[in-house]
Design a protein around this motif. Structure first.
Motif, PDB file in Angstrom:
ATOM      1  N   LEU A  66      -1.721   2.413  -4.429  1.00 29.35           N
ATOM      2  CA  LEU A  66      -0.343   2.381  -4.746  1.00 29.35           C
ATOM      3  C   LEU A  66      -0.028   2.569  -6.267  1.00 29.35           C
ATOM      4  O   LEU A  66       0.500   3.290  -7.091  1.00 29.35           O
ATOM      5  CB  LEU A  66       0.465   1.139  -4.255  1.00 29.35           C
ATOM      6  CG  LEU A  66       1.932   1.108  -4.373  1.00 29.35           C
ATOM      7  CD1 LEU A  66       2.752   2.508  -4.214  1.00 29.35           C
ATOM      8  CD2 LEU A  66       2.790   0.111  -3.985  1.00 29.35           C
ATOM      9  N   GLU A 117       5.007   1.965   0.919  1.00 30.90           N
ATOM     10  CA  GLU A 117       5.736   2.669  -0.115  1.00 30.90           C
ATOM     11  C   GLU A 117       5.453   4.216  -0.157  1.00 30.90           C
ATOM     12  O   GLU A 117       4.978   4.649  -0.832  1.00 30.90           O
ATOM     13  CB  GLU A 117       5.606   2.330  -1.788  1.00 30.90           C
ATOM     14  CG  GLU A 117       6.034   0.717  -1.912  1.00 30.90           C
ATOM     15  CD  GLU A 117       7.454   0.326  -1.903  1.00 30.90           C
ATOM     16  OE1 GLU A 117       8.206   1.295  -1.567  1.00 30.90           O
ATOM     17  OE2 GLU A 117       7.814  -0.568  -2.484  1.00 30.90           O
ATOM     18  N   GLN A 118       6.381   4.992   0.801  1.00 31.13           N
ATOM     19  CA  GLN A 118       6.077   6.324   1.053  1.00 31.13           C
ATOM     20  C   GLN A 118       7.284   6.947   0.268  1.00 31.13           C
ATOM     21  O   GLN A 118       8.408   6.435   0.234  1.00 31.13           O
ATOM     22  CB  GLN A 118       6.287   6.584   2.701  1.00 31.13           C
ATOM     23  CG  GLN A 118       5.114   5.960   3.327  1.00 31.13           C
ATOM     24  CD  GLN A 118       5.140   6.542   4.679  1.00 31.13           C
ATOM     25  OE1 GLN A 118       5.765   7.253   5.131  1.00 31.13           O
ATOM     26  NE2 GLN A 118       4.097   5.864   5.618  1.00 31.13           N
ATOM     27  N   MET A 132      -0.835   6.002  -7.501  1.00 35.14           N
ATOM     28  CA  MET A 132       0.001   6.920  -6.913  1.00 35.14           C
ATOM     29  C   MET A 132       1.268   6.869  -7.881  1.00 35.14           C
ATOM     30  O   MET A 132       2.163   7.834  -7.812  1.00 35.14           O
ATOM     31  CB  MET A 132       0.518   6.476  -5.555  1.00 35.14           C
ATOM     32  CG  MET A 132       1.320   7.701  -4.865  1.00 35.14           C
ATOM     33  SD  MET A 132       1.906   6.997  -3.098  1.00 35.14           S
ATOM     34  CE  MET A 132       3.067   5.625  -3.535  1.00 35.14           C
ATOM     35  N   LEU A 133       1.426   5.604  -8.432  1.00 33.12           N
ATOM     36  CA  LEU A 133       2.484   5.485  -9.142  1.00 33.12           C
ATOM     37  C   LEU A 133       2.422   5.831 -10.934  1.00 33.12           C
ATOM     38  O   LEU A 133       3.255   5.785 -11.396  1.00 33.12           O
ATOM     39  CB  LEU A 133       3.271   3.899  -9.278  1.00 33.12           C
ATOM     40  CG  LEU A 133       3.864   3.525  -8.086  1.00 33.12           C
ATOM     41  CD1 LEU A 133       3.940   2.010  -7.884  1.00 33.12           C
ATOM     42  CD2 LEU A 133       5.036   4.104  -7.632  1.00 33.12           C
ATOM     43  N   THR A 191       0.727  -1.391   0.002  1.00 34.35           N
ATOM     44  CA  THR A 191       0.065   0.086  -0.056  1.00 34.35           C
ATOM     45  C   THR A 191       0.897   1.211  -0.070  1.00 34.35           C
ATOM     46  O   THR A 191       2.093   1.238   0.011  1.00 34.35           O
ATOM     47  CB  THR A 191      -0.926   0.084   1.344  1.00 34.35           C
ATOM     48  OG1 THR A 191      -0.153   0.124   2.424  1.00 34.35           O
ATOM     49  CG2 THR A 191      -1.536  -1.245   1.299  1.00 34.35           C
ATOM     50  N   PRO A 192       0.334   2.389  -0.101  1.00 36.10           N
ATOM     51  CA  PRO A 192       1.122   3.798  -0.403  1.00 36.10           C
ATOM     52  C   PRO A 192       1.666   3.914   1.160  1.00 36.10           C
ATOM     53  O   PRO A 192       2.542   4.574   1.337  1.00 36.10           O
ATOM     54  CB  PRO A 192      -0.141   4.851  -0.568  1.00 36.10           C
ATOM     55  CG  PRO A 192      -1.123   3.723  -1.315  1.00 36.10           C
ATOM     56  CD  PRO A 192      -1.283   2.558  -0.798  1.00 36.10           C
ATOM     57  N   SER A 193       1.018   3.490   2.205  1.00 34.86           N
ATOM     58  CA  SER A 193       1.656   3.537   3.694  1.00 34.86           C
ATOM     59  C   SER A 193       2.756   2.903   3.711  1.00 34.86           C
ATOM     60  O   SER A 193       3.644   3.196   4.662  1.00 34.86           O
ATOM     61  CB  SER A 193       0.653   3.324   4.534  1.00 34.86           C
ATOM     62  OG  SER A 193       0.413   1.992   4.414  1.00 34.86           O
TER      63      SER A 193
END
Length: 301
Positions: free
Chosen positions: A113, A86-87, A116-117, A82-84
């Motif tokens: 994620l 991969e910050q 976000m990418l 998750t984004p949490s």
């Protein structure tokens, strides 16, 4: 097929917590990436590996891409990345002077994620993509065996009929790539070629197995030039006029065989071959070469 739980968890300090990162290093090295930064314990600056990819464009100009690799091994818990987890990816790329991000995951990225990418140069190697690169890839066999011995054994058991053929194909491409064109033209595929070699004891029975009509012609090249000169007034240009088909059909008809529609010419050194779907005409040098090639291939079995 591949059970990622064979690799120890990364969150248990038992001396094997780096195994997934070491697997990633060996995996990318096998794919042809250059390893710039290896896995290390302790603070890693937001990267597990830094690798370099060389790309050759249409104009043959080589460019280099430096990738930051983040390894997340959640194969035991099955949770997504998750984004949490991969910050600050852009900051990590900048800090490590990298051009793009690679997520190397034993599960999958979450939808959040993935979103976000979208605006970051990214490659994701999830469990399925990793598996696709390993299964049936001869170059990956040692890595497969080293990190997933149980899965490797199961794969071998399921693919026993095909495994020898895959090894034989790898051998052909490595040791006899210049001969593949003629062999595949005659036998259509590697499987047929493998079976014919397995079931025959000499070169003539090898051709007979595929019902290939075979003729050895002394001075084949000279005969082609003479016959073509009679027809066109120019020697050594017969390929341009489809002349081998005329010659072969004339040759077959004289011997009471049906003519062929699709005919091609192949050269190997000083030898010439006239080939169709089920006919092979060679000169003396070509015959000797093919007999010797048969013996070399047969010696593999």
């Amino acid at each position: 097929m591949i059970d990622f739980k064979e690799i120890p968890p990364s969150n248990i300090a038992n001396g094997e917590q780096d195994t997934f990162e070491l697997f990633a290093r060996d995996f990318f090295h096998c794919l042809g990436y250059e390893i710039l930064e290896n896995p290390a314990r302790g603070a890693d600056g937001g990267r597990d590996l830094i690798i370099k990819e060389k790309r050759t464009g249409v104009s043959e100009i080589v460019s280099e891409v430096k990738w930051l690799v983040s390894c997340k091994h959640f194969g035991h818990s099955k949770k997504s990345v998750t984004p949490s987890i991969e910050q600050n990816i852009k900051d990590r790329l900048s800090a490590n002077d990298c051009d793009g991000f690679i997520g190397f995951y034993s599960t999958v990225p979450s939808e959040g994620l993935s979103k976000m990418l979208k605006n970051i140069p990214t490659q994701i190697f999830d469990l399925k993509k990793i598996e696709e690169q390993i299964l049936g890839n001869e170059k990956m066999s040692l890595i497969f065996l080293r990190y997933f011995p149980k899965s490797f054994k199961l794969w071998e058991q399921l693919n026993v009929p095909n495994h020898p053929i895959k090894l034989f194909e790898y051998y052909l491409k490595a040791e006899h790539k210049d001969d593949l064109d003629i062999l595949i033209h005659l036998f259509l595929n590697i499987d047929n070629l493998y079976i014919a070699l397995l079931k025959t004891k000499n070169f003539r029975s090898f051709l007979d197995y595929k019902q290939i009509k075979f003729f050895k012609v002394n001075g084949l090249l000279e005969s082609l030039n003479v016959e073509h000169t009679k027809a066109h007034g120019q020697p050594k240009t017969f390929e341009l006029f489809g002349f081998p088909r005329v010659f072969l059909n004339h040759y077959l008809l004289k011997r009471k065989h049906e003519p062929e529609k699709l005919v091609t010419v192949r050269w190997t050194g000083n030898s010439v071959y006239i080939l169709s779907s089920n006919t092979l005409i060679v000169d003396v040098n070509g015959y000797k070469y093919l007999v010797n090639l048969y013996k070399k291939l047969k010696a593999v079995f």
